[in-house]
Design an enzyme around this catalytic site. Structure first.
Site, mmCIF file in Angstrom:
data_model
loop_
_atom_site.group_PDB
_atom_site.id
_atom_site.type_symbol
_atom_site.label_atom_id
_atom_site.label_comp_id
_atom_site.label_asym_id
_atom_site.label_seq_id
_atom_site.Cartn_x
_atom_site.Cartn_y
_atom_site.Cartn_z
ATOM 1 N N HIS A 83 1.017 -1.433 0.054
ATOM 2 C CA HIS A 83 0.115 -0.008 0.019
ATOM 3 C C HIS A 83 0.972 1.085 -0.025
ATOM 4 C CE1 HIS A 83 0.052 -0.255 4.500
ATOM 5 N NE2 HIS A 83 0.200 1.107 4.586
ATOM 6 N N ASP A 218 1.541 -7.793 2.009
ATOM 7 C CA ASP A 218 1.226 -6.389 2.081
ATOM 8 C C ASP A 218 2.850 -5.842 1.686
ATOM 9 O OD1 ASP A 218 1.059 -3.719 1.694
ATOM 10 O OD2 ASP A 218 -0.496 -3.364 3.454
ATOM 11 N N SER A 650 3.938 1.976 8.487
ATOM 12 C CA SER A 650 3.781 1.042 7.316
ATOM 13 C C SER A 650 4.963 0.686 6.719
ATOM 14 C CB SER A 650 2.556 1.740 6.301
ATOM 15 O OG SER A 650 1.441 1.686 6.828
HETATM 16 N N1 ARG Z 1 -4.598 0.122 7.004
HETATM 17 C C1 ARG Z 1 -3.393 0.221 6.777
HETATM 18 C C2 ARG Z 1 -2.457 1.159 7.205
HETATM 19 O O1 ARG Z 1 -2.877 2.478 7.186
HETATM 20 C C3 ARG Z 1 -3.401 0.337 5.117
HETATM 21 C C4 ARG Z 1 -3.868 -1.157 4.504
HETATM 22 C C5 ARG Z 1 -4.057 -0.753 3.034
HETATM 23 N N2 ARG Z 1 -4.992 -1.798 2.556
HETATM 24 C C6 ARG Z 1 -6.456 -1.745 2.349
HETATM 25 N N3 ARG Z 1 -7.167 -2.564 1.996
HETATM 26 N N4 ARG Z 1 -6.809 -0.447 2.175
HETATM 27 O O2 ARG Z 1 -1.325 1.131 7.418
#
Ligand code: ARG
Length: 715
Positions: A83, A218, A650
């Protein structure tokens, strides 16, 4: 409830370090060192952070301003989240060569794809400059504070970067009770190396987002390129892979519950010292408003994305970004309530008030906060509606970028250079804007957002322009009125198409710009905001900052033996803890890891979010897992630990006690979505992708053994 109160009071007054909670500054880790050793760290404090010799910090890289990444080979190979690379991956995708859906594996340097605008920064050093900043700000009155502050920051930054080609930023810590300068080496030739298909990299989609148990890989990979002297340089075909001071070894032996985990990265923002007044406002007004306003965009975008693949590819990056924090705010509100964070803060504040009886210099603090919030409430809602509503319309947001041009044109004798500069700034942003701009959905969005503003913001705060618009276009009901308004704007504005904008920009005229209905819309809401709303917000911020600084100082005085950590603020931090399962609710236990078998269980060919590529199914059936299998002959996919992370972390490396890479962090869990405001010991977990799943995918699924061969793998 009573028991809860006593427990909190004890935590609050005894004040020891609570292991696991805390985003610590790497240069100050010496205070945590014993605790880290107790949990399983085998390295010396200098091996974590050292400015004279290579240390772990040299392998942890700030990624494009919003994420973290790590160097995993001596050829500058970077690992981060899918992401985090999403925008770049989507940018390189077309229906003819759809790497977002099919994945991408560079088999040679020549195949790696450049990404204009992308950058990464490596930390050179961080230094405490509190004394210098405080001295410069001594006796400065509120009116001159911002300017004086900017001046001393700039001075320190330019000294730190003199003749070395580095970049620097001074950052405030502990709500202006301390200041640090961070010095970086920044690289801008960053190339895409690998990404799994999004069915794997975003497996579970928005349904699984912010949730455990999770089965997402991811990750994506990039490479840092430098000039022949190993120094930062703009993109050039003959740049070479960067030779890092340090890269991380990768340990594929696997993790057990209780194992030490350390995460190094760049968390963006937390608000752990927030008062109950701020939390109340978030729960009652701000969070529900953000969710409702984002809902409008997401619903309309989705409708169009479902109609065609090419539209979906163009819009999916912006969709993912908005959806991510849409769900975040739903979860934060739910858990603030569920975990009774407001009540806890109120108890804390009661304790504080008790303490101020012997520290009268702080006696008025909380009532000052309370009063400031009373005025602020409705204005804060307006600010949210401006940000997520008015400029939540892509058209209006892009119209806003014409403001500089209006300014340049709006004088008796416009300066040709200024006009040209303003025109070029708009032109530079045009391509990426029009690429994902979909008029059909945007017209509906503008209608709905305008209606919501009209209905949910007190009339006394409306721009006169809005009142007039509604009067002139009155339909049978509000829905119709606002559809008419939006349709007229879309019919008449030249900003709705690139051709229209280009034609205007070729010979820009002030009259034409001011008459454009999209620009006029933006101007009216903006001017109203600046004139009638912003002064209240500024007044609130001034009080909130000044009292916040005092409150932070008071909390530290009240608990003199407690080891405090500053709120996250996009600076390098370390968090440590252990691999740990949890019970999300009575009678339910969540394991600390998931497996590839679970991916197969979740597969749903009818859902876009739960597709499993044929090749992955074949590998699974053949149990072709190579050296990456676990003891049961399965592949571990994701795991959880009680580290303290937030957005910005992230892509951060999860390391074992030897500083070897065992996973990459990519998410938080639903039961602790209030984590940015309150760290809940029982529920708060970090969700990471197991490094063995990533290597298995690179090796067996992607066939990119060239990348595996670059890495140092500990078996
Ligand atoms: N929740 C994750 C974060 O903010 C991002 C995940 C991205 N995936 C998604 N399905 N939107 O670090």
């Amino acid at each position: 409830m009573k028991k809860l109160f006593i427990l909190i009071a004890a935590l609050f007054t005894v004040g020891t370090t609570i292991a696991d909670e805390g985003m610590w500054l790497p240069a100050l880790l010496k205070n945590n060192y014993e605790d880290m050793q107790r949990l399983g760290l085998k390295l010396t404090a200098d091996q974590l952070y050292d400015i004279n010799h290579s240390s772990l910090k040299d392998a942890v890289v700030w990624f494009n301003g919003g994420c973290t990444s790590e160097i995993i080979s001596d050829e500058g190979l970077l690992l981060t989240n899918h992401h985090c690379g999403y925008d770049a991956i989507a940018n390189h995708s077309t229906t003819a060569d759809d790497i977002l859906d099919n994945g991408f594996w560079a088999k040679s340097y020549a195949e790696e794809k450049s990404n204009p605008g992308m950058w990464i920064s490596i930390l050179v050093r961080m230094d405490d400059v509190s004394d210098r900043v405080n001295k410069a700000l001594e006796g400065v009155d509120a009116k001159n504070m911002d300017a004086k502050r900017a001046e001393i920051f700039k001075q320190i930054e330019s000294e730190a970067t003199k003749d070395n080609g580095y970049e620097a930023m001074v950052k405030s810590m502990f709500k202006d009770n301390a200041f640090y300068v961070f010095v970086f080496e920044k690289f801008t030739d960053i190339r895409l190396v690998a990404a799994p298909p999004q069915s794997i990299g975003k497996f579970g989609g928005d349904t699984d987002n912010w949730m455990w148990p999770r089965h997402t890989a991811d990750f994506s990979m990039f490479r840092i390129y430098a000039n022949k002297d190993n120094k930062p340089a703009p993109y050039a075909a003959d740049n070479v892979p960067y030779k890092p001071k340090r890269s991380l070894a990768i340990n594929i032996k696997g993790l057990n519950e209780g194992d030490f985990t350390m995460i190094y990265g760049v968390p963006g923002r937390t608000n752990r010292y927030e008062t109950s007044f701020g939390i109340q406002l978030a729960i009652d007004k701000i969070n529900p408003a953000i969710v409702a306003l984002r809902d409008v965009r997401l619903t309309s975008w989705k409708e169009e994305m479902n109609k065609s693949d090419s539209v979906r590819l163009l819009m999916s990056s912006q969709y993912a970004k908005i959806a991510n924090y849409w769900k975040y705010y739903i979860g934060q509100t739910e858990q603030l309530k569920h975990l009774k964070v407001l009540e806890e803060k109120q108890q804390t504040e009661k304790q504080f008030t008790e303490w101020t009886k012997t520290h009268p210099e702080y006696a008025s603090l909380l009532s000052n906060f309370e009063n400031a919030y009373k005025d602020y409430n409705d204005y804060a809602l307006h600010a949210t509606y401006f940000r997520e509503g008015v400029t939540g319309s892509s058209l209006i947001a892009f119209a806003a970028s014409f403001t500089g041009l209006e300014k340049a044109l709006n004088t008796d004798k416009p300066n040709a250079d200024d006009v040209k500069k303003a025109v070029n700034a708009i032109k530079a942003a045009e391509d990426s804007f029009y690429k994902s701009f979909n008029s059909k959905s945007e017209e509906k969005i503008l209608a709905k957002l305008t209606q919501m503003f009209y209905e949910n913001i007190v009339a006394s705060q409306h721009p006169e322009y809005l009142t007039q618009l509604v009067k002139k276009n009155k339909g049978d009901n509000n829905g119709e009125t606002f559809q008419t308004i939006s349709k007229k704007i879309f019919d008449k504005s030249f900003i709705t198409t690139k051709a229209g904008s280009d034609k205007f920009l070729d010979s820009p005229s002030l009259k034409k710009l001011q008459a454009d209905p999209a620009y006029a819309y933006f101007k009216a809401f903006y001017d109203n905001y600046i004139k009638n709303i912003k002064p209240h917000i500024d007044a609130f911020n001034a009080i909130n900052n000044a009292e916040g600084k005092k409150y932070m100082k008071a909390l530290m005085e009240m608990q003199p033996t407690k080891n405090f950590y500053p709120d996250a603020n996009s600076t390098f931090r370390v968090t440590y803890g252990t691999v740990k399962a949890y019970d999300p609710k009575d009678g339910v236990h969540y394991n600390y890891y998931t497996t590839l078998s679970g991916v197969m269980e979740k597969e749903d060919p009818k859902s876009f979010e739960f597709q499993v590529p044929e090749k992955l199914k074949e590998l699974y059936k053949a149990k072709d897992f190579g050296q990456y299998a676990n003891a049961n002959g399965d592949i571990n996919t994701d795991f959880i630990s009680n580290n303290d992370i937030t957005g910005g972390n992230s892509g951060s490396p999860v390391m074992n006690g030897n500083g070897e890479l065992v996973g990459i962090a990519f998410d938080g869990n639903w039961e602790a979505m209030s984590g940015d405001i309150y760290f809940d010991q029982k529920y708060k977990r970090t969700i990471s992708c197991d490094i063995r799943y990533i290597l298995f995918l690179i090796d067996k699924f992607g066939g990119a053994t060239n990348l595996i061969n670059e890495m140092k793998i500990v078996k």
